[in-house]
Design a protein around this motif. Structure first.
Motif, PDB file in Angstrom:
ATOM      1  N   SER A   1       0.830  -1.202   0.000  1.00 25.24           N
ATOM      2  CA  SER A   1       0.000   0.000   0.000  1.00 25.24           C
ATOM      3  C   SER A   1       0.870   1.259   0.000  1.00 25.24           C
ATOM      4  O   SER A   1       0.521   2.256  -0.616  1.00 25.24           O
ATOM      5  CB  SER A   1      -0.953   0.004   1.189  1.00 25.24           C
ATOM      6  OG  SER A   1      -0.241   0.075   2.397  1.00 25.24           O
ATOM      7  N   ALA A   2       2.020   1.203   0.653  1.00 28.19           N
ATOM      8  CA  ALA A   2       2.926   2.350   0.664  1.00 28.19           C
ATOM      9  C   ALA A   2       3.541   2.572  -0.713  1.00 28.19           C
ATOM     10  O   ALA A   2       3.703   3.712  -1.153  1.00 28.19           O
ATOM     11  CB  ALA A   2       4.022   2.151   1.698  1.00 28.19           C
ATOM     12  N   SER A   3       3.864   1.496  -1.403  1.00 27.19           N
ATOM     13  CA  SER A   3       4.467   1.638  -2.727  1.00 27.19           C
ATOM     14  C   SER A   3       3.448   2.124  -3.755  1.00 27.19           C
ATOM     15  O   SER A   3       3.804   2.787  -4.724  1.00 27.19           O
ATOM     16  CB  SER A   3       5.091   0.323  -3.183  1.00 27.19           C
ATOM     17  OG  SER A   3       4.098  -0.648  -3.396  1.00 27.19           O
ATOM     18  N   GLN A   4       2.183   1.819  -3.543  1.00 28.68           N
ATOM     19  CA  GLN A   4       1.146   2.267  -4.469  1.00 28.68           C
ATOM     20  C   GLN A   4       0.824   3.740  -4.271  1.00 28.68           C
ATOM     21  O   GLN A   4       0.467   4.430  -5.213  1.00 28.68           O
ATOM     22  CB  GLN A   4      -0.122   1.437  -4.293  1.00 28.68           C
ATOM     23  CG  GLN A   4       0.029   0.018  -4.775  1.00 28.68           C
ATOM     24  CD  GLN A   4      -1.203  -0.823  -4.487  1.00 28.68           C
ATOM     25  OE1 GLN A   4      -2.146  -0.357  -3.876  1.00 28.68           O
ATOM     26  NE2 GLN A   4      -1.171  -2.070  -4.922  1.00 28.68           N
ATOM     27  N   THR A   5       0.953   4.241  -3.061  1.00 20.75           N
ATOM     28  CA  THR A   5       0.617   5.634  -2.788  1.00 20.75           C
ATOM     29  C   THR A   5       1.791   6.576  -3.005  1.00 20.75           C
ATOM     30  O   THR A   5       1.606   7.776  -3.066  1.00 20.75           O
ATOM     31  CB  THR A   5       0.115   5.806  -1.339  1.00 20.75           C
ATOM     32  OG1 THR A   5       1.124   5.357  -0.434  1.00 20.75           O
ATOM     33  CG2 THR A   5      -1.165   5.024  -1.123  1.00 20.75           C
TER      34      THR A   5
END
Length: 72
Positions: free
Chosen positions: A65-69
C-alpha cells in the motif's frame, strides 16, 4: 517452516489475496486458542508459526500500500 507457506510465496499474492490469507490465519489462531482453552491442543508450536505468518502478511500489505501511494 515445514508444511507452511514461505515469505516467497506470500510475495506472489496480490493485496486481496493477502487480506483473505490474514483473515484465514486469524480464524485459525482463534480456533487454536479455543482448543487450548478446552485442553484439546497438543501442538502449541502452531501459535508461533501462525502469528509469524500474520505479521509477515501485514508487513507485505503495508509495503504494497505504501508503494502504491508513493508518487513516482
Amino acid at each position: 517452516m515445514k508444511n507452511s507457506e514461505s515469505l516467497k510465496e506470500f510475495k506472489k499474492l496480490n493485496s486481496e489475496q493477502i487480506t483473505e490469507k490474514i483473515d484465514q490465519l486469524r480464524k485459525d489462531l482463534f480456533d487454536l486458542r479455543f482448543k487450548q482453552a478446552t485442553r484439546q491442543l497438543n501442538e502449541t508450536h502452531k501459535f508461533k508459526i501462525i502469528k509469524k505468518q500474520v505479521a509477515q502478511l501485514l508487513t507485505l500489505s503495508k509495503n504494497q500500500s505504501a508503494s502504491q501511494t508513493t508518487p513516482d
